[in-house]
Design a protein around this motif. Structure first.
Motif, PDB file in Angstrom:
ATOM      1  N   VAL A 208       0.836  -1.274   0.130  1.00 27.18           N
ATOM      2  CA  VAL A 208       0.044   0.129  -0.024  1.00 27.18           C
ATOM      3  C   VAL A 208       0.894   1.235  -0.104  1.00 27.18           C
ATOM      4  O   VAL A 208       0.638   2.177  -0.777  1.00 27.18           O
ATOM      5  N   PHE A 209       1.888   1.353   0.786  1.00 25.89           N
ATOM      6  CA  PHE A 209       2.892   2.455   0.855  1.00 25.89           C
ATOM      7  C   PHE A 209       3.551   2.814  -0.553  1.00 25.89           C
ATOM      8  O   PHE A 209       3.710   3.811  -0.989  1.00 25.89           O
ATOM      9  N   THR A 210       3.826   1.678  -0.933  1.00 25.69           N
ATOM     10  CA  THR A 210       4.528   1.757  -2.312  1.00 25.69           C
ATOM     11  C   THR A 210       3.663   2.127  -3.533  1.00 25.69           C
ATOM     12  O   THR A 210       4.096   3.086  -4.132  1.00 25.69           O
ATOM     13  N   ALA A 211       2.557   1.781  -3.483  1.00 28.48           N
ATOM     14  CA  ALA A 211       1.596   2.290  -4.393  1.00 28.48           C
ATOM     15  C   ALA A 211       0.984   3.580  -4.398  1.00 28.48           C
ATOM     16  O   ALA A 211       0.880   4.347  -5.279  1.00 28.48           O
ATOM     17  N   VAL A 212       0.968   3.918  -3.023  1.00 34.83           N
ATOM     18  CA  VAL A 212       0.594   5.435  -2.855  1.00 34.83           C
ATOM     19  C   VAL A 212       1.720   6.465  -2.865  1.00 34.83           C
ATOM     20  O   VAL A 212       1.269   7.531  -3.478  1.00 34.83           O
ATOM     21  N   PHE A 213       2.564   6.067  -2.345  1.00 34.54           N
ATOM     22  CA  PHE A 213       3.790   7.261  -2.155  1.00 34.54           C
ATOM     23  C   PHE A 213       4.877   6.940  -2.841  1.00 34.54           C
ATOM     24  O   PHE A 213       5.947   7.329  -2.704  1.00 34.54           O
ATOM     25  N   ALA A 214       4.948   6.174  -4.033  1.00 35.92           N
ATOM     26  CA  ALA A 214       6.095   5.750  -4.731  1.00 35.92           C
ATOM     27  C   ALA A 214       6.602   6.872  -5.528  1.00 35.92           C
ATOM     28  O   ALA A 214       8.071   7.040  -5.611  1.00 35.92           O
ATOM     29  N   GLN A 215       5.807   8.222  -5.780  1.00 36.82           N
ATOM     30  CA  GLN A 215       6.309   9.215  -6.561  1.00 36.82           C
ATOM     31  C   GLN A 215       6.886  10.514  -5.536  1.00 36.82           C
ATOM     32  O   GLN A 215       7.546  11.521  -6.070  1.00 36.82           O
ATOM     33  N   THR A 216       6.446  10.189  -4.416  1.00 33.35           N
ATOM     34  CA  THR A 216       6.802  11.413  -3.332  1.00 33.35           C
ATOM     35  C   THR A 216       7.583  10.309  -2.217  1.00 33.35           C
ATOM     36  O   THR A 216       6.972  10.137  -1.188  1.00 33.35           O
ATOM     37  N   ARG A 217       8.984  10.506  -2.283  1.00 31.64           N
ATOM     38  CA  ARG A 217       9.562   9.762  -1.522  1.00 31.64           C
ATOM     39  C   ARG A 217       9.782  10.477  -0.133  1.00 31.64           C
ATOM     40  O   ARG A 217       9.738   9.550   1.095  1.00 31.64           O
ATOM     41  N   ALA A 218       9.861  11.880   0.054  1.00 33.69           N
ATOM     42  CA  ALA A 218       9.741  12.322   1.535  1.00 33.69           C
ATOM     43  C   ALA A 218       8.496  11.703   2.119  1.00 33.69           C
ATOM     44  O   ALA A 218       8.578  11.540   3.502  1.00 33.69           O
ATOM     45  N   LEU A 219       7.325  11.928   1.467  1.00 31.67           N
ATOM     46  CA  LEU A 219       6.075  11.630   2.204  1.00 31.67           C
ATOM     47  C   LEU A 219       6.327  10.116   2.427  1.00 31.67           C
ATOM     48  O   LEU A 219       5.553   9.607   3.715  1.00 31.67           O
ATOM     49  N   PHE A 220       6.753   9.298   1.617  1.00 30.30           N
ATOM     50  CA  PHE A 220       6.922   7.923   2.085  1.00 30.30           C
ATOM     51  C   PHE A 220       7.629   7.722   3.357  1.00 30.30           C
ATOM     52  O   PHE A 220       7.568   6.751   3.968  1.00 30.30           O
ATOM     53  N   LEU A 221       8.829   8.407   3.361  1.00 29.06           N
ATOM     54  CA  LEU A 221       9.662   8.313   4.543  1.00 29.06           C
ATOM     55  C   LEU A 221       8.831   8.467   5.807  1.00 29.06           C
ATOM     56  O   LEU A 221       8.931   8.136   6.854  1.00 29.06           O
ATOM     57  N   VAL A 222       8.083   9.595   5.684  1.00 30.76           N
ATOM     58  CA  VAL A 222       7.151  10.097   6.721  1.00 30.76           C
ATOM     59  C   VAL A 222       6.211   9.249   7.184  1.00 30.76           C
ATOM     60  O   VAL A 222       6.049   8.636   8.428  1.00 30.76           O
ATOM     61  N   VAL A 223       5.513   8.386   6.269  1.00 24.76           N
ATOM     62  CA  VAL A 223       4.585   7.615   6.565  1.00 24.76           C
ATOM     63  C   VAL A 223       5.335   6.112   7.199  1.00 24.76           C
ATOM     64  O   VAL A 223       4.551   5.447   7.958  1.00 24.76           O
ATOM     65  N   PHE A 224       6.466   5.749   6.632  1.00 23.62           N
ATOM     66  CA  PHE A 224       7.101   4.592   7.158  1.00 23.62           C
ATOM     67  C   PHE A 224       7.544   4.791   8.460  1.00 23.62           C
ATOM     68  O   PHE A 224       7.463   3.961   9.200  1.00 23.62           O
ATOM     69  N   ALA A 225       8.324   6.129   8.852  1.00 21.07           N
ATOM     70  CA  ALA A 225       8.330   6.515  10.363  1.00 21.07           C
ATOM     71  C   ALA A 225       7.140   6.342  11.092  1.00 21.07           C
ATOM     72  O   ALA A 225       7.045   5.741  12.259  1.00 21.07           O
ATOM     73  N   ALA A 226       6.177   6.815  10.691  1.00 17.08           N
ATOM     74  CA  ALA A 226       4.843   6.715  11.740  1.00 17.08           C
ATOM     75  C   ALA A 226       4.442   5.343  11.713  1.00 17.08           C
ATOM     76  O   ALA A 226       4.048   4.790  12.753  1.00 17.08           O
ATOM     77  N   TRP A 227       4.488   4.472  10.590  1.00 17.22           N
ATOM     78  CA  TRP A 227       4.241   3.055  10.837  1.00 17.22           C
ATOM     79  C   TRP A 227       5.087   2.342  11.811  1.00 17.22           C
ATOM     80  O   TRP A 227       4.604   1.470  12.557  1.00 17.22           O
ATOM     81  N   MET A 228       6.283   2.524  11.709  1.00 13.33           N
ATOM     82  CA  MET A 228       7.372   2.045  12.824  1.00 13.33           C
ATOM     83  C   MET A 228       6.791   2.478  13.951  1.00 13.33           C
ATOM     84  O   MET A 228       7.038   1.658  15.278  1.00 13.33           O
ATOM     85  N   ALA A 229       6.626   3.712  14.558  1.00 16.22           N
ATOM     86  CA  ALA A 229       6.241   4.355  15.557  1.00 16.22           C
ATOM     87  C   ALA A 229       5.234   3.644  16.027  1.00 16.22           C
ATOM     88  O   ALA A 229       4.901   3.216  17.359  1.00 16.22           O
ATOM     89  N   MET A 230       4.150   3.314  15.460  1.00 16.05           N
ATOM     90  CA  MET A 230       2.884   2.727  15.734  1.00 16.05           C
ATOM     91  C   MET A 230       2.995   1.277  16.238  1.00 16.05           C
ATOM     92  O   MET A 230       2.397   0.714  17.157  1.00 16.05           O
ATOM     93  N   CYS A 231       4.121   0.560  15.385  1.00 15.28           N
ATOM     94  CA  CYS A 231       4.304  -0.729  15.883  1.00 15.28           C
ATOM     95  C   CYS A 231       4.964  -0.890  17.100  1.00 15.28           C
ATOM     96  O   CYS A 231       4.731  -1.718  17.906  1.00 15.28           O
ATOM     97  N   VAL A 232       5.993   0.106  17.278  1.00 11.98           N
ATOM     98  CA  VAL A 232       6.631   0.141  18.692  1.00 11.98           C
ATOM     99  C   VAL A 232       5.793   0.694  19.759  1.00 11.98           C
ATOM    100  O   VAL A 232       5.940   0.024  20.828  1.00 11.98           O
ATOM    101  N   TYR A 233       4.851   1.379  19.548  1.00 14.76           N
ATOM    102  CA  TYR A 233       3.669   1.388  20.450  1.00 14.76           C
ATOM    103  C   TYR A 233       3.037   0.230  20.873  1.00 14.76           C
ATOM    104  O   TYR A 233       2.820  -0.057  22.060  1.00 14.76           O
ATOM    105  N   MET A 234       2.641  -0.223  19.920  1.00 15.19           N
ATOM    106  CA  MET A 234       1.669  -1.541  20.008  1.00 15.19           C
ATOM    107  C   MET A 234       2.700  -2.550  20.912  1.00 15.19           C
ATOM    108  O   MET A 234       1.855  -3.328  21.679  1.00 15.19           O
TER     109      MET A 234
END
Length: 349
Positions: A94-120
């Protein structure tokens, strides 16, 4: 000077003791465990190469991660490993399909995903915490590593999931064929011994002072430490869910008996009060009698639940043994992970 007869008898006895104790100082169950892991590793690699997977070493790594001595523990962790891999692979796609053309936003979403996983993961323990962490770094191994070739994320996710499933199947087959020990067989005597020790502590409190708080803490740790093993019973046998519920109920009941006995000891020591011989009991006498009745009821419930767990019967109640969730500390950990990943990613980008 020893006789030849004594020497001839001593040598076979030493050999028998040596064989009974194990090989090279390790018990035979450890060698059997090592043999199961070795066979499962070879089987997983054989199947992965036969299927021509692009990353066959992942199947071997899966076997190593599932290298647990009991069948239920290995199978329970395998279920969470497969589910977490599927969740992480879906998020990567999903992240690759939606944010493949905007790498900066992709990195932000990836960092948020990792933070959510660490929280859980910080709010859970055992296999749930492992699954949360695995869901996070699966996105890193699939989407981030293929950030320059987004079309290869699907193939990477398919091969990674297939390799993990191969490792899980190989481990399960070898454990079943070679009769890996069950969790219940080792858990049952330890749980009964811990309950018996707690019951002895409760009985001793009726005739004397309570033991030191350190001794009670060790008993509490021994009882609550079996919670994760009880959780794996459901993946080991069809009646495992009922056995796990009965075991949790027995632990909760004996913990209530320990707490009640300590409360009674503190209540009596806080006196002074005594039986006045009056026709109507005093409030202190009523409270003490109520505490004693609750303690006896909790002990009887613990014994009944242990019998249900050992016999495969239905538990008398179904309760959970929750852990303390420090949400603020989990949020701080998630925030640190988010800032470190985001800052490092943007700096290297």
């Amino acid at each position: 000077m020893p006789s030849l007869t004594g020497l001839s008898l001593a040598a076979p006895q030493r050999a028998t003791r040596w064989l009974a104790s194990g090989l090279f100082g390790q018990p035979w169950r450890s060698w059997a465990f090592a043999l199961r892991i070795w066979i499962a590793t070879l089987l997983a690699l054989f199947i992965a190469f036969w299927l021509q997977l692009s990353n066959p070493s992942s199947s071997m790594i899966t076997v190593a991660i599932l290298a647990l001595p009991n069948r239920g523990q290995a199978f329970g962790k395998a279920i969470y490993r497969v589910l977490a891999t599927l969740i992480g692979a879906t998020a990567a796609l999903v992240f690759t399909a939606v944010f493949a053309q905007t790498r900066a936003l992709f990195l932000v979403v990836f960092a948020a995903w990792m933070a959510m996983c660490v929280y859980m993961a910080a709010l859970r323990d055992g296999n749930l915490a492992y699954a949360a962490v695995l869901s996070g770094y699966t996105v890193a191994t699939l989407a981030v590593e293929n950030i320059d070739a987004p079309l290869g994320v699907f193939d990477a996710a398919t091969n990674s999931t297939a390799a993990i499933i191969v490792g899980v199947v190989a481990t399960a087959v070898v454990n079943d064929v070679l009769a890996a020990p069950n969790v219940l067989d080792g858990l049952r005597p330890r749980l009964r011994a811990a309950v018996a020790t707690a019951s002895a502590t409760v009985a001793a409190a009726d005739s004397g002072p309570m033991p030191p708080i350190e001794a009670l803490a060790s008993q509490l740790a021994a009882l609550t430490g079996m919670r994760l093993e009880l959780a794996t019973l459901a993946s080991e046998r069809t009646s495992g869910g009922r056995g796990a519920a009965a075991g949790r109920s027995a632990i909760a009941a004996i913990l209530a008996a320990l707490a009640g006995s300590r409360m009674l000891a503190v209540f009596v020591a806080a006196g002074p009060w005594q039986d006045t011989g009056a026709a109507a009991p005093s409030v202190d006498e009523i409270v003490a009698a109520r505490l004693e009745a609750d303690i006896l009821e909790s002990q009887a419930l613990a014994e009944a639940e242990l019998a249900a767990m050992e016999g495969g019967g239905a538990p008398m109640r179904r309760i959970a043994l929750p852990i303390h969730s420090a949400r603020q500390e989990a949020a701080r950990k998630a925030l640190r992970v988010f800032l470190l990943l985001l800052g490092g990613s943007l700096a290297f980008a």
